[in-house]
Write a protein that holds these residues in place. Structure first.
Motif, PDB file in Angstrom:
ATOM      1  N   GLU A  61       0.846  -1.202   0.000  1.00  0.00           N
ATOM      2  CA  GLU A  61       0.000   0.000   0.000  1.00  0.00           C
ATOM      3  C   GLU A  61       0.876   1.244   0.000  1.00  0.00           C
ATOM      4  O   GLU A  61       0.641   2.184  -0.756  1.00  0.00           O
ATOM      5  N   ASP A  62       1.898   1.243   0.845  1.00  0.00           N
ATOM      6  CA  ASP A  62       2.817   2.377   0.915  1.00  0.00           C
ATOM      7  C   ASP A  62       3.616   2.519  -0.376  1.00  0.00           C
ATOM      8  O   ASP A  62       3.810   3.621  -0.875  1.00  0.00           O
ATOM      9  N   CYS A  63       4.081   1.396  -0.914  1.00  0.00           N
ATOM     10  CA  CYS A  63       4.905   1.422  -2.128  1.00  0.00           C
ATOM     11  C   CYS A  63       4.145   1.972  -3.337  1.00  0.00           C
ATOM     12  O   CYS A  63       4.696   2.709  -4.148  1.00  0.00           O
ATOM     13  N   PHE A  64       2.884   1.586  -3.462  1.00  0.00           N
ATOM     14  CA  PHE A  64       2.114   1.924  -4.666  1.00  0.00           C
ATOM     15  C   PHE A  64       1.051   2.992  -4.427  1.00  0.00           C
ATOM     16  O   PHE A  64       0.348   3.387  -5.356  1.00  0.00           O
ATOM     17  N   GLY A  65       0.901   3.434  -3.186  1.00  0.00           N
ATOM     18  CA  GLY A  65      -0.097   4.470  -2.902  1.00  0.00           C
ATOM     19  C   GLY A  65      -1.521   3.991  -3.116  1.00  0.00           C
ATOM     20  O   GLY A  65      -2.366   4.738  -3.608  1.00  0.00           O
ATOM     21  N   VAL A  66      -1.779   2.730  -2.791  1.00  0.00           N
ATOM     22  CA  VAL A  66      -3.131   2.177  -2.939  1.00  0.00           C
ATOM     23  C   VAL A  66      -3.606   1.653  -1.588  1.00  0.00           C
ATOM     24  O   VAL A  66      -2.802   1.456  -0.681  1.00  0.00           O
ATOM     25  N   ASP A  67      -4.895   1.448  -1.478  1.00  0.00           N
ATOM     26  CA  ASP A  67      -5.465   0.826  -0.279  1.00  0.00           C
ATOM     27  C   ASP A  67      -6.064  -0.510  -0.679  1.00  0.00           C
ATOM     28  O   ASP A  67      -6.821  -0.584  -1.644  1.00  0.00           O
ATOM     29  N   PHE A  68      -5.715  -1.553   0.054  1.00  0.00           N
ATOM     30  CA  PHE A  68      -6.318  -2.859  -0.200  1.00  0.00           C
ATOM     31  C   PHE A  68      -7.577  -2.967   0.639  1.00  0.00           C
ATOM     32  O   PHE A  68      -7.515  -2.898   1.861  1.00  0.00           O
ATOM     33  N   GLU A  69      -8.702  -3.119  -0.030  1.00  0.00           N
ATOM     34  CA  GLU A  69      -9.963  -3.330   0.673  1.00  0.00           C
ATOM     35  C   GLU A  69      -9.899  -4.698   1.334  1.00  0.00           C
ATOM     36  O   GLU A  69      -9.384  -5.651   0.753  1.00  0.00           O
ATOM     37  N   GLU A  70     -10.425  -4.786   2.543  1.00  0.00           N
ATOM     38  CA  GLU A  70     -10.381  -6.071   3.242  1.00  0.00           C
ATOM     39  C   GLU A  70     -11.059  -7.172   2.428  1.00  0.00           C
ATOM     40  O   GLU A  70     -10.586  -8.293   2.367  1.00  0.00           O
ATOM     41  N   SER A  71     -12.164  -6.828   1.775  1.00  0.00           N
ATOM     42  CA  SER A  71     -12.894  -7.822   0.981  1.00  0.00           C
ATOM     43  C   SER A  71     -12.061  -8.308  -0.202  1.00  0.00           C
ATOM     44  O   SER A  71     -12.198  -9.443  -0.640  1.00  0.00           O
ATOM     45  N   ALA A  72     -11.177  -7.461  -0.709  1.00  0.00           N
ATOM     46  CA  ALA A  72     -10.360  -7.845  -1.864  1.00  0.00           C
ATOM     47  C   ALA A  72      -9.194  -8.733  -1.458  1.00  0.00           C
ATOM     48  O   ALA A  72      -8.727  -9.546  -2.253  1.00  0.00           O
ATOM     49  N   MET A  73      -8.743  -8.591  -0.225  1.00  0.00           N
ATOM     50  CA  MET A  73      -7.558  -9.345   0.212  1.00  0.00           C
ATOM     51  C   MET A  73      -7.738 -10.849   0.048  1.00  0.00           C
ATOM     52  O   MET A  73      -6.799 -11.552  -0.305  1.00  0.00           O
ATOM     53  N   ARG A  80      -0.802 -12.115 -10.583  1.00  0.00           N
ATOM     54  CA  ARG A  80      -1.620 -11.358 -11.533  1.00  0.00           C
ATOM     55  C   ARG A  80      -2.780 -10.674 -10.811  1.00  0.00           C
ATOM     56  O   ARG A  80      -3.100  -9.522 -11.095  1.00  0.00           O
ATOM     57  N   ASP A  81      -3.418 -11.377  -9.857  1.00  0.00           N
ATOM     58  CA  ASP A  81      -4.513 -10.768  -9.088  1.00  0.00           C
ATOM     59  C   ASP A  81      -4.017  -9.500  -8.394  1.00  0.00           C
ATOM     60  O   ASP A  81      -4.682  -8.467  -8.401  1.00  0.00           O
ATOM     61  N   LEU A  82      -2.844  -9.608  -7.795  1.00  0.00           N
ATOM     62  CA  LEU A  82      -2.267  -8.493  -7.051  1.00  0.00           C
ATOM     63  C   LEU A  82      -1.954  -7.336  -7.989  1.00  0.00           C
ATOM     64  O   LEU A  82      -2.295  -6.182  -7.727  1.00  0.00           O
ATOM     65  N   GLU A  83      -1.332  -7.667  -9.106  1.00  0.00           N
ATOM     66  CA  GLU A  83      -0.974  -6.656 -10.111  1.00  0.00           C
ATOM     67  C   GLU A  83      -2.234  -5.962 -10.649  1.00  0.00           C
ATOM     68  O   GLU A  83      -2.287  -4.733 -10.738  1.00  0.00           O
ATOM     69  N   ASP A  84      -3.250  -6.752 -10.997  1.00  0.00           N
ATOM     70  CA  ASP A  84      -4.496  -6.181 -11.534  1.00  0.00           C
ATOM     71  C   ASP A  84      -5.156  -5.259 -10.514  1.00  0.00           C
ATOM     72  O   ASP A  84      -5.653  -4.190 -10.853  1.00  0.00           O
ATOM     73  N   ARG A  87      -3.224  -2.006 -10.320  1.00  0.00           N
ATOM     74  CA  ARG A  87      -3.443  -1.200 -11.524  1.00  0.00           C
ATOM     75  C   ARG A  87      -4.843  -0.570 -11.516  1.00  0.00           C
ATOM     76  O   ARG A  87      -4.999   0.613 -11.778  1.00  0.00           O
ATOM     77  N   GLN A  88      -5.860  -1.364 -11.198  1.00  0.00           N
ATOM     78  CA  GLN A  88      -7.236  -0.841 -11.192  1.00  0.00           C
ATOM     79  C   GLN A  88      -7.397   0.257 -10.149  1.00  0.00           C
ATOM     80  O   GLN A  88      -8.053   1.264 -10.407  1.00  0.00           O
ATOM     81  N   THR A  89      -6.795   0.075  -8.995  1.00  0.00           N
ATOM     82  CA  THR A  89      -6.899   1.067  -7.925  1.00  0.00           C
ATOM     83  C   THR A  89      -6.179   2.355  -8.327  1.00  0.00           C
ATOM     84  O   THR A  89      -6.695   3.454  -8.121  1.00  0.00           O
ATOM     85  N   GLN A  90      -5.000   2.219  -8.938  1.00  0.00           N
ATOM     86  CA  GLN A  90      -4.263   3.403  -9.398  1.00  0.00           C
ATOM     87  C   GLN A  90      -5.029   4.116 -10.520  1.00  0.00           C
ATOM     88  O   GLN A  90      -5.112   5.340 -10.534  1.00  0.00           O
ATOM     89  N   ASP A  91      -5.599   3.339 -11.454  1.00  0.00           N
ATOM     90  CA  ASP A  91      -6.368   3.945 -12.552  1.00  0.00           C
ATOM     91  C   ASP A  91      -7.587   4.697 -12.021  1.00  0.00           C
ATOM     92  O   ASP A  91      -7.891   5.793 -12.458  1.00  0.00           O
ATOM     93  N   ALA A  92      -8.276   4.097 -11.061  1.00  0.00           N
ATOM     94  CA  ALA A  92      -9.460   4.736 -10.476  1.00  0.00           C
ATOM     95  C   ALA A  92      -9.059   6.035  -9.778  1.00  0.00           C
ATOM     96  O   ALA A  92      -9.759   7.045  -9.887  1.00  0.00           O
ATOM     97  N   ALA A  93      -7.941   6.022  -9.088  1.00  0.00           N
ATOM     98  CA  ALA A  93      -7.461   7.218  -8.385  1.00  0.00           C
ATOM     99  C   ALA A  93      -7.101   8.315  -9.394  1.00  0.00           C
ATOM    100  O   ALA A  93      -7.388   9.492  -9.176  1.00  0.00           O
TER     101      ALA A  93
END
Length: 97
Positions: A61-73, A80-84, A87-93
């Motif tokens: 989260e710190d490295c990429f500036g994203v938040d992992f939703e608990e439900s997504a974990m 690939r799941d992690l990468e996707d 990417r989706q979280t960064q694109d949405a932001a």
């Protein structure tokens, strides 16, 4: 836009994947260059317990500036799941900015 766009996307995909592998390697303090997009996170990374996995996600989260939703974990099983997810979280932001 067609073909050039896909090549750009693939380049960004590789960059993101390489960064991801690099950060995971830093976190676990060992060489994880064997990881591929199909690698299963808990089986492919030595010593990865569920607690370690949560710590890894917090680190990422710190490295990429994203938040992992608990439900997504629970759904993040492969690299690939992690990468996707990142990417989706960064694109949405970016779209909200």
């Amino acid at each position: 836009m067609g073909e050039a766009h896909t090549m750009q996307d693939e380049k960004q995909d590789l960059e993101l994947f390489d960064k991801l592998v690099g950060h995971i390697g830093e976190f676990v303090e060992r060489d994880v260059s064997h990881l591929t997009p199909q690698s299963h996170l808990s089986n492919s990374i030595e010593g990865m317990s569920s607690l370690k996995m949560i710590e890894l996600l917090l680190y990422l989260e710190d490295c990429f500036g994203v938040d992992f939703e608990e439900s997504a974990m629970d759904k993040l099983e492969t690299m690939r799941d992690l990468e996707d997810y990142i990417r989706q979280t960064q694109d949405a932001a970016r779209q909200q900015a």
